[in-house]
Design a protein around this motif. Structure first.
Motif, PDB file in Angstrom:
ATOM      1  N   ALA A   1       0.812  -1.211   0.000  1.00 14.99           N
ATOM      2  CA  ALA A   1       0.000   0.000   0.000  1.00 14.99           C
ATOM      3  C   ALA A   1       0.846   1.261   0.000  1.00 14.99           C
ATOM      4  N   ASP A   2       2.140   1.156   0.329  1.00 18.14           N
ATOM      5  CA  ASP A   2       3.033   2.309   0.363  1.00 18.14           C
ATOM      6  C   ASP A   2       4.309   1.977  -0.394  1.00 18.14           C
ATOM      7  N   PRO A   3       4.972   3.002  -0.967  1.00 21.88           N
ATOM      8  CA  PRO A   3       6.242   2.740  -1.652  1.00 21.88           C
ATOM      9  C   PRO A   3       7.344   2.383  -0.656  1.00 21.88           C
ATOM     10  N   ALA A   4       8.347   1.660  -1.129  1.00 28.86           N
ATOM     11  CA  ALA A   4       9.486   1.294  -0.279  1.00 28.86           C
ATOM     12  C   ALA A   4      10.676   0.960  -1.167  1.00 28.86           C
ATOM     13  N   GLY A   5      11.848   1.477  -0.792  1.00 29.69           N
ATOM     14  CA  GLY A   5      13.061   1.140  -1.513  1.00 29.69           C
ATOM     15  C   GLY A   5      13.492   2.229  -2.470  1.00 29.69           C
ATOM     16  N   ASP A   6      14.468   1.886  -3.296  1.00 26.39           N
ATOM     17  CA  ASP A   6      15.077   2.868  -4.195  1.00 26.39           C
ATOM     18  C   ASP A   6      14.858   2.483  -5.653  1.00 26.39           C
ATOM     19  N   LEU A   7      15.648   1.516  -6.157  1.00 30.08           N
ATOM     20  CA  LEU A   7      15.610   1.175  -7.581  1.00 30.08           C
ATOM     21  C   LEU A   7      15.552  -0.333  -7.800  1.00 30.08           C
ATOM     22  N   THR A   8      14.910  -0.726  -8.891  1.00 32.35           N
ATOM     23  CA  THR A   8      15.019  -2.081  -9.424  1.00 32.35           C
ATOM     24  C   THR A   8      15.607  -1.949 -10.825  1.00 32.35           C
TER      25      THR A   8
END
Length: 558
Positions: free
Chosen positions: A370-377
């Motif tokens: 439900a919320d964003p998390a992290g940096d890059l894929t």
């Protein structure tokens, strides 16, 4: 002209329609009627009539087809005649004995209008007129219906049966900037075989290694020569005209006249059909214009045999209701199959009333939440070893959902999965992925797939979609890059009506291709007609900021 009475073929026709029973009438067929066009050529048609009186009288039905007037290709026409309808099935210009040159889509409006005028003057005309057909036969209906309704209503069809079809074939050929190679080159191969006769058609039942090799040809304009031995005029035109705003495409599009159709309309399609998104958009146009169609959406692809029985039964019931007043017994305007639950549902409209967009954010490490998390894929796409297509809507019989588990282990596919569901989740409508992405290549594709991840580890296709960036066709509408070089690319997925069961998980794939369903993107941004060089694309998906990558699912509330 020859006349043939057919009784013994009934049981064979029933098999061709998925086992649907044939109607009570025997039929007679008048072969090779000559129908004059405005430029003086005469297109060939077969007239199929029930033997004996029909009470109450039923309309004359016109089918216009490039696929022939005999055998399996005209099975629907005979099935309608067994039910008591008088049916004219005509071969389009330049096909199956009709003179002239076949230019797909280009001549269907003028030839269709001339045909309907001629039918209404014939002594066998029953006094009322309907049109019918699937795929290209549906396009031939769209080509005339709106214009006639507006300019010449006394000639216009009084009902339309539009099956797995759309009014603008350019939109499917260049799907959001990506060339639908498997359909375009496969259909061209099929039409060439039809032109060469019955023996060539037998080859359609065998693996086509020549076609498979042709899918890999670069530039794209070399594909037809690779499989046919020579260039094909329409295929060359399709590849040359990437922009749907080109006059080549706009003169073939009948989307603008959809709202002018006031006659009753029946539509039928399948969740795995090549035309589904556009057919549902024409449905929405008619609803907005005050002419809501009868709509059926089943678990079918473009050539599913299982579609034959329901198609005939619902078409006959619809036509009898329109022309005789006999109640078709349909409880609601929309009848839709809920995949995942394997249930038919009656709905007031499409999308299902009460669907609300809910966002799931793609998280670094492969999660959904439900919320964003992290940096890059990150992943890398190499056009010389393009990410392969796995199933998906096509002209082949193999369009049912497939397991993506092995595909998702590829290094050029980014995979994200939600938590195990405590309660079922039903999705109904068009999911939209909003992917914040940066690429090292001037041009790249964003391909997104929604999957149903089962407890046994299978990741089954639900629907997908594609969007090209940086091409000749998309340059004017590409989202702008931000200060960090990221773009938010909106990818609208195929419409779906699916229930994720409790204990399952929602899965998302992001990649940069599905070859040969869509032609590989060489990455240079050069015109597809001439592009031969390729560049490797290093892709980065962003999980941060107010526009972090996510998918918006149209969740149906109880």
């Amino acid at each position: 002209m020859t006349t043939v009475k057919q009784r013994l073929t009934k049981r064979f026709d029933a098999r061709g329609l998925g086992g649907a029973p044939t109607g009570p009438y025997d039929i007679e067929i008048d072969r090779d009627l000559r129908v004059p066009m405005d430029d003086g050529i005469e297109l060939l048609a077969d007239l199929i009539r029930p033997v004996g009186p029909v009470d109450p009288p039923l309309p004359t039905i016109v089918l216009r087809s490039p696929y022939g007037r005999r055998g399996a290709m005209a099975g629907d026409a005979r099935a309608l005649a067994y039910e008591g309808f008088t049916v004219l099935v005509q071969s389009c210009r330049g096909t199956w004995g009709s003179p002239g040159v076949f230019h797909p889509q280009v001549d269907e409006q003028r030839d269709g209008i001339a045909t309907l005028r001629w039918v209404r003057r014939q002594p066998w005309f029953t006094g009322r007129l309907a049109t019918y057909g699937q795929s290209y036969l549906g396009y031939t209906q769209w080509a005339v219906a709106g214009r006639l309704q507006k300019e010449e209503p006394e000639t216009a069809p009084e009902a339309l049966v539009l099956l797995i079809t759309m009014p603008d074939f350019g939109a499917i050929t260049w799907d959001n900037g990506a060339y639908a190679l498997r359909n375009a080159l496969g259909w061209t191969r099929m039409m060439d075989r039809m032109r060469r006769g019955p023996l060539a058609l037998l080859g359609m039942a065998l693996p086509d290694r020549k076609l498979d090799r042709a899918f890999d040809a670069l530039p794209l304009s070399a594909g037809d020569t690779a499989v046919l031995g020579a260039p094909n005029d329409w295929y060359q035109d399709w590849v040359r005209h990437e922009q749907l705003t080109d006059e080549y495409w706009t003169r073939q599009s009948h989307t603008a006249t959809v709202a002018d159709v006031t006659a009753p309309v029946m539509m039928l399609s399948g969740w795995y059909d090549i035309f589904l998104p556009w057919q549902l958009r024409t449905y929405a146009q008619l609803v907005a214009a005050g002419n809501p169609p009868q709509l059926t959406l089943g678990p079918w692809g473009h050539t599913s045999r299982e579609m034959g029985g329901p198609t005939l039964a619902e078409s006959v019931a619809f036509l009898r209701e329109v022309f005789t007043g006999r109640d078709a017994g349909r409880p609601a305007p929309v009848r839709a199959y809920l995949t995942g639950a394997q249930e038919w549902h009656d709905l007031a409209s499409w999308p299902p009333p009460g669907s609300v967009a809910q966002s799931l954010f793609l998280r670094e490490g492969g999660g959904l939440g439900a919320d964003p998390a992290g940096d890059l894929t990150r992943y890398t796409y190499d056009p010389k070893a393009p990410t392969p297509a796995l199933g998906g809507p096509s002209l082949t019989p193999h369009t049912a959902p497939v397991d993506n588990a092995a595909h998702e282990r590829r290094t050029d596919v980014a995979v994200f999965r939600g938590d195990v569901l405590a309660e079922p989740v039903t999705v109904g409508g068009e999911p939209v992925a909003r992917i914040r992405v940066r690429s090292s290549a001037p041009s790249f594709d964003v391909f997104v797939r929604l999957t149903d991840v089962r407890p046994d580890g299978r990741s089954m296709t639900v629907c997908d979609g594609i969007r090209r960036i940086g091409s000749v066709a998309t340059a004017a509408t590409d989202p702008a890059s931000d200060a960090d070089g990221f773009r938010v690319v909106d990818v609208t997925l195929w419409p779906t009506y699916h229930r994720f069961a409790a204990g399952h998980r929602i899965g998302i794939q992001v990649s940069s291709g599905a070859h040969p369903r869509y032609a590989r993107n060489p990455g240079t941004g050069e015109p597809a007609f001439t592009a031969e060089e390729t560049v490797v694309a290093h892709q980065e998906i962003s999980h941060t900021g107010p526009t972090a990558s996510r998918i918006e699912l149209p969740v149906v509330t109880p």
